[in-house]
Design an enzyme around this catalytic site. Sequence first.
Site, PDB file in Angstrom:
ATOM      1  N   HIS A 159     -20.501  54.227 -12.094  1.00  0.00           N
ATOM      2  CA  HIS A 159     -21.720  53.590 -12.573  1.00  0.00           C
ATOM      3  C   HIS A 159     -22.478  54.600 -13.415  1.00  0.00           C
ATOM      4  CE1 HIS A 159     -23.946  49.708 -11.327  1.00  0.00           C
ATOM      5  NE2 HIS A 159     -22.875  49.453 -12.028  1.00  0.00           N
ATOM      6  N   HIS A 165     -14.199  48.134 -20.083  1.00  0.00           N
ATOM      7  CA  HIS A 165     -14.468  48.140 -18.644  1.00  0.00           C
ATOM      8  C   HIS A 165     -13.653  47.067 -17.918  1.00  0.00           C
ATOM      9  CE1 HIS A 165     -17.080  49.189 -15.241  1.00  0.00           C
ATOM     10  NE2 HIS A 165     -16.968  47.927 -14.891  1.00  0.00           N
TER      11      HIS A 165
END
Lengths: 721, 226
Positions: free
Chosen positions: A88, A42
């Site tokens: 998300h 990420h």
Amino acid sequence: MNEDLILQHGLTLDEFKIIKNYLNRDLTMEELGIFSAMWNEHCCYKTSKKWLKKLPTENEIVIQGPGENAGIIDIQDNDGIAFKIESHNHPSYIEPFNGSATGVGGILRDIFTMGARPIATLDSIRFGLIESEKTKYLLNGVVHGIGHYGNCIGIPNIGGECEFESTYGFNNLVNAMAVGQVQKDKIFYSKPKSIGGLIVYIGSKTGKDGIHGASMASDVFSEDDEDDKRPSVQVGDPFMEKLLMEGCLELMSLGLIESMQDMGAAGITSSSVEMASKGNVGVLINLDKVPLRQPLSAYEILLSESQERMLAVIDEKNNLKVKEILQKWQIDYEVIGEITNSKRVVFESNNKKVVDLPVDIIVDDAPEYDREFYMPRKRKGKDFDFSNIKLEDIINSLLSNLNYLDKSWVFNQYDSTVMGDTVKEPGQSSGIVKIHGTQKVIGATTDCNPLYIRINPYEGMKYTVAESYRNLIACNINPLAITNNLNFASPLDPNIMGELVLSIDGLKTAAEKFNTPIVSGNVSLYNQTNEIPIKPTPVIGMVGSNQDLKKINSNKFCNIGNKILILGKQLEKNLSPYLLQDQNLTSNINEYNDLEELDLDYEKKIADCVLKMSDLKYIMSCNDISRGGVFLSLLKMQYKDMGFKVNIPDPIDLFCEYSAGYVIEIRNEDLKNVSSFLSKNAVGYFEIGEIIKENIEINSKKFDYFDIINNYHNNFEKIIN
Amino acid sequence: MSFKSAVITFPGSNCDRDALCYLQDLTKGVVYNIWHEEASLPQVDLVILPGGFSFGDYLRSGAMASKSKIINDVIKHANDDRYLLGICNGFQILTEIGLLEGALIQNKNLKFLGKNCFIKKKFKNNFNLSIKEDQVLQIPVAHNEGNFYCDNETLKSLKDNEQIAFEYCKGEFSNSEENINGSIEAIAGITNKKKNILGMMPHPERAYSDFHPSQDGKLIIESLIT
């Protein structure tokens, strides 16, 4: 350090060896936490970096490309547009309401961190099949969460997409995009300007939420994980974010801040490391000064992902003034450290150095992998049997398939008109907002065609970019730049890695042709649960502009009696993947024919014609043609008491997909001019029919107008309840 | 004499800028923006309490804002028979202060509702003078708690005193229902007995510019000015 501990932190033993060899000493727990946060997919893009480097990221209008909190483009005068999309996904599966709400909160912070005032949000959400109760729960929670956050902070949601498909059943996707406006001479970056600058903490107190969120986002899930992971999901407070936004924008407008960085994924760790790395400086932070919601260890403070927090660098002389403004907005504020010339990241707690690391090793030495990938196999051609498919059946199947229906159930839960500048609300080919105080407008859209990309990642990605492009063109918006959100399953599978590599290549080819550089983006990998990988879902967010809001095309029919024309190239029945899938002609991905090559020159040529005809006011309304073909496009254009009658040799063609496809409405008296304009540009067109009152007719066969319209608008809500 | 007005900003207000632009563009007079912690209001003809989520809607929508420092002067302003308009969250604040009767509870489908809605005027007052009988206005709503509720006695008095200013209705070609949020008797806006205070859920400040889908929101300011 014991191996289990290292693996629990998401690092491989090889990665750990690199760190140890470099430091030549043992790591503290806090330092291990930092590498866990900074070396995961990420934060450091270790799998995708090699390929992302190939993307076009610059042209004459790009002010800021990838690498900052958001990309920024120039839309003339002193106006810049900042925008970015971010995922998300995992948090929204574990806790749909808070997971999606904080997704919106995070992307908004990325925008106002740069000094831009957010003026619009969009989203791209994907779920499993609606027959599952779990899907209903996730859909309700996600839509509620997105709405709750955006509505409260008061940024209009102007569009997006919502798809239901089986592979997202245990791994739904939530991508949120935000667009902001900034004065070109008032952009703020994360790079600190001077040694000795004070590092200040602004915003909510730090709590336990979100600890290890970023490394969780880089993990493969298994179903029973859900409960264990819940404490990792952040909880959002949009009221606090509204105060934070107003407070930060006020500080920036007064020039009281040098640089700013949002505490997003991996919280204070990531924001401070990035500041140090961008400025080629060091940071010294005293963790005892961090405002806390509850007693936390140094390790927890470093990894907390509590929301609505910012890290800024200010000149000491501005300290009191900054404090005063933030007090007015009732925001916590604390000086927690300073910028040093050490090029090291140092965190102290209880008068002890708990972290002392060179910035280089965290950022520049982060691993970069060249993972093995397979090219997709050649596809055998196949003829599908359409002989049993009746026109009525196709229409009925579209009207009972969530993917085709009017999604106002979703976007009516969003405030799309707050700020008073919304020109085109959700549900149309793109969302449009006016730049406050000007006649300029910004259009934006989000898109992806996962089925196309699974069939042929390179061509499929070209189709996805072209569809976003068409969404803007149909409104007479000039496409300018792209943000992308690459959602894929595990890259450790060479087939998936192949999809990632080839779709990035397709994105590159299309973006170069359209002169729409990629200025920001996000990568979300390991989207698979219980061995079910999601379809490749590289979502495109495209932004464009028009200098004059009066030139915007309507996407809805204007007048009874006007002619309906089709531009573009229809894909044959056998080559229209969604038609084949949704008419149940195949469910086996290997059976599809290869995609027809998308001719980007042709796509651009048709687009240029649509833009010109819009400026000439020949076009009364326009819509692009995508999934559901000409028929669905016409249904989307239906307005008030208007319907349509069309004539077409093979009515099944009405449902085929297109390249460069547009439906346009023109006045009878303009037909001659339009025809000569198009022939001068060597573009063919097909006059398919006209707008009529309260009827839908195909080849003289009448359909129940009110039935179709009502089902189109109301069935979504019926099906999901 | 030019028309003077003011918009109050609370922490969490998010339609304050919209209301300021609405007043500037339509009144052409001086418009003040007043922070909630200020002690006094300038002398103005109209005060708007704007929409948004004042104080994050914590406790109850409008409850915390109703205790703000500026509210004393807002009440004084209204007692002087000058105009006071609460839009959306502003309407909720007015009921929390007690300047308007009834309460706004959660929408009947328990979801936020953001869409164009249709309203028409019920009883005449200075806020809707320029609106014709049976004229249908198209104005956006955006609320989670817009479902107007009051007891029967209050409802009777609202009717007897002609305090219902607007009610939701059906628009031409619209296939959505008439009473969008479940309000008693489809009430969209009410006044006080003296009719110088109006609270309404729809947002007229989002329906007045040429590029808005409707310009019907103009009519309220036009009613007050003419």
